[in-house]
Write a protein that holds these residues in place. Structure first.
Motif, PDB file in Angstrom:
ATOM      1  N   LYS A  99     -41.799  62.835   9.969  1.00 33.75           N
ATOM      2  CA  LYS A  99     -40.974  63.010   8.492  1.00 33.75           C
ATOM      3  C   LYS A  99     -39.344  62.169   7.949  1.00 33.75           C
ATOM      4  O   LYS A  99     -38.650  62.753   7.209  1.00 33.75           O
ATOM      5  CB  LYS A  99     -39.779  64.461   9.546  1.00 33.75           C
ATOM      6  N   GLU A 101     -45.670  71.843   0.259  1.00 38.00           N
ATOM      7  CA  GLU A 101     -43.467  72.012   0.423  1.00 38.00           C
ATOM      8  C   GLU A 101     -42.973  70.415   0.606  1.00 38.00           C
ATOM      9  O   GLU A 101     -42.211  70.218  -0.575  1.00 38.00           O
ATOM     10  CB  GLU A 101     -43.071  72.500   1.593  1.00 38.00           C
ATOM     11  N   LYS A 102     -44.345  69.586   0.408  1.00 32.09           N
ATOM     12  CA  LYS A 102     -44.141  68.313   1.165  1.00 32.09           C
ATOM     13  C   LYS A 102     -44.718  67.641   0.135  1.00 32.09           C
ATOM     14  O   LYS A 102     -44.803  65.861   0.490  1.00 32.09           O
ATOM     15  CB  LYS A 102     -44.265  68.045   2.981  1.00 32.09           C
ATOM     16  N   PHE A 141     -48.409  67.621  13.927  1.00 26.43           N
ATOM     17  CA  PHE A 141     -47.431  68.955  13.706  1.00 26.43           C
ATOM     18  C   PHE A 141     -48.187  70.075  14.432  1.00 26.43           C
ATOM     19  O   PHE A 141     -47.628  70.506  15.033  1.00 26.43           O
ATOM     20  CB  PHE A 141     -48.285  69.071  12.109  1.00 26.43           C
ATOM     21  N   PHE A 192     -46.094  72.469  16.742  1.00 23.99           N
ATOM     22  CA  PHE A 192     -45.760  73.871  16.326  1.00 23.99           C
ATOM     23  C   PHE A 192     -46.858  75.105  17.064  1.00 23.99           C
ATOM     24  O   PHE A 192     -46.915  75.652  17.888  1.00 23.99           O
ATOM     25  CB  PHE A 192     -45.758  74.144  15.336  1.00 23.99           C
ATOM     26  N   GLY A 202     -49.742  77.126   8.539  1.00 23.73           N
ATOM     27  CA  GLY A 202     -48.613  76.538   8.810  1.00 23.73           C
ATOM     28  C   GLY A 202     -49.209  75.229   7.589  1.00 23.73           C
ATOM     29  O   GLY A 202     -48.074  74.719   7.312  1.00 23.73           O
ATOM     30  N   ILE A 203     -49.688  74.676   8.429  1.00 22.40           N
ATOM     31  CA  ILE A 203     -50.379  72.870   7.596  1.00 22.40           C
ATOM     32  C   ILE A 203     -50.504  73.695   6.001  1.00 22.40           C
ATOM     33  O   ILE A 203     -49.649  72.783   5.527  1.00 22.40           O
ATOM     34  CB  ILE A 203     -51.702  72.562   7.984  1.00 22.40           C
ATOM     35  N   ASN A 262     -46.951  73.666   4.587  1.00 22.61           N
ATOM     36  CA  ASN A 262     -45.993  72.941   4.940  1.00 22.61           C
ATOM     37  C   ASN A 262     -46.837  71.412   3.528  1.00 22.61           C
ATOM     38  O   ASN A 262     -45.328  71.253   2.925  1.00 22.61           O
ATOM     39  CB  ASN A 262     -46.174  72.002   6.415  1.00 22.61           C
ATOM     40  N   TYR A 287     -50.161  65.329  10.258  1.00 27.33           N
ATOM     41  CA  TYR A 287     -51.070  66.601  10.450  1.00 27.33           C
ATOM     42  C   TYR A 287     -51.133  67.397  11.887  1.00 27.33           C
ATOM     43  O   TYR A 287     -51.615  68.084  12.277  1.00 27.33           O
ATOM     44  CB  TYR A 287     -51.088  67.294   9.751  1.00 27.33           C
TER      45      TYR A 287
END
Length: 359
Positions: free
Chosen positions: A133, A34-35, A56, A60, A27-28, A31, A53
């Motif tokens: 975010k 993407e970022k 994060f 999650f 997941g990290i 993400n 993170y």
């Protein structure tokens, strides 16, 4: 505790933790991929990225732990069934309910940890996660606050209203303040524009009108522009919609009471967050029972069939939970019903599956 209990309990907790440790780095990575462009474009310090993170991970893990728990129970129970270990347990005289006991002990441990995390640890992580975010990863036009037709009761005697609210500029249009005494209107202030002055905590009102209500007639006071003090803090008028996620148990209860008094349009959103802090840990029991009932039987298709059934059930639960939560946040649908309906409906399914698995 018997050998059987220790054996299953270690597999229950061990598989759950292993699944978390496997999926969180994935997941990290997704993400970050993407970022990464926005992080580099904003020159975000490394320490802030690391803190993001970490938050994060907690955020999650707390959000998706029922799904991970369900899949982990399906996985290791299917292995027990394929190795005919469950048949050996039951053939030795152990009842199915007795076989289920270590699973419920494990669910209790996970439930308590999830309750503590959801009430105190996850809110702090959510605050850091959302602030990062909306500071670095969202465009300037994005906001998480009410901007249209803002209504608030700011204290026992006064209410305010504005048609357009701009959090970034700290201004509002078509502003109205009404002052009551013993439920009788004493005066009403209106202005075409309200501007907050952060330097001296005053407000500038353009086209200011104050109507004094009297028994023998009303009187009107007018100024083209007036600087004055008003009995509220501008930032408190429309809190971020995610603010409930960032408050611990005691803070959230007080916040909801304040928002009820103010007539917040986001009240259902806050109630959904509050109810989910209790319902999510309870789902650990329900999903554990469903997972055992589905995977305790040795099937011709092997572990793959159990996993396919388990994934379908898990995503049905998550889908129902998200859909009802969203409906409650954006309508008059009861947040209590929206949050607890998935647990109740899947609890009935768990009882049915458990009865058939026992047979």
């Amino acid at each position: 505790m018997k050998i059987l209990d220790w054996y299953i309990l270690k597999r229950y907790l061990g598989t759950f933790v292993t699944l978390l440790l496997l999926f969180i780095p994935i997941g990290i990575t997704v993400n970050l991929a993407e970022k990464i462009d926005k992080i580099l474009a904003n020159d975000v310090p490394f320490i802030e990225v690391a803190e993001y993170y970490l938050n994060f991970t907690i955020y999650f893990a707390n959000l998706l732990f029922p799904l991970f728990l369900f899949l982990s129970v399906i996985w290791f129970t299917s292995k027990l069934a394929n190795n005919t270990e469950i048949i050996a347990f039951l053939s030795s005289g152990v009842s199915f309910y007795r076989f289920l006991r270590p699973y419920l002990i494990g669910a209790t441990i996970v439930c308590l940890l999830a309750l503590i995390m959801g009430m105190y640890l996850a809110p702090s992580a959510s605050k850091g996660f959302n602030e990062f975010k909306y500071t670095y990863l969202k465009s300037g036009g994005d906001n998480q606050q009410e901007t249209k037709n803002v209504y608030r009761q700011i204290n026992e005697d006064e209410v305010i209203y504005a048609t357009n609210f701009n959090p970034s500029r700290q201004s509002a249009l078509n502003f109205t303040l009404e002052h009551f005494k013993d439920n009788v209107l004493e005066y009403k202030i209106s202005a075409s524009r309200l501007q907050y002055n952060k330097e001296d905590t005053t407000y500038t009102l353009t086209n200011f009108n104050k109507r004094l209500v009297g028994a023998r007639g009303d009187s009107l006071i007018h100024y083209r522009k007036l600087d004055t003090i008003l009995p509220f803090e501008f930032d408190e008028l429309t809190p971020n919609s995610y603010v409930a996620e960032t408050l611990n148990f005691n803070e959230l209860n007080k916040f909801i009471e304040d928002e009820k008094r103010r007539g917040s349009g986001n009240l259902n959103r806050y109630l959904v967050v509050a109810y989910k802090r209790w319902s999510t840990p309870v789902s650990a029991y329900i999903l554990t029972i469903i997972a055992v009932a589905v995977s305790a039987m040795k099937r011709r298709g092997g572990m793959g069939i159990n996993l396919a059934i388990g994934i379908a059930v898990a995503f049905s639960f998550v889908f129902l939970d998200k859909v009802l939560g969203t409906i409650a946040e954006q309508s008059d649908f009861s947040p209590l019903v929206a949050v607890w309906f998935p647990n109740v409906s899947f609890g009935i399914l768990a009882i049915y599956l458990l009865y058939n698995a026992k047979r």
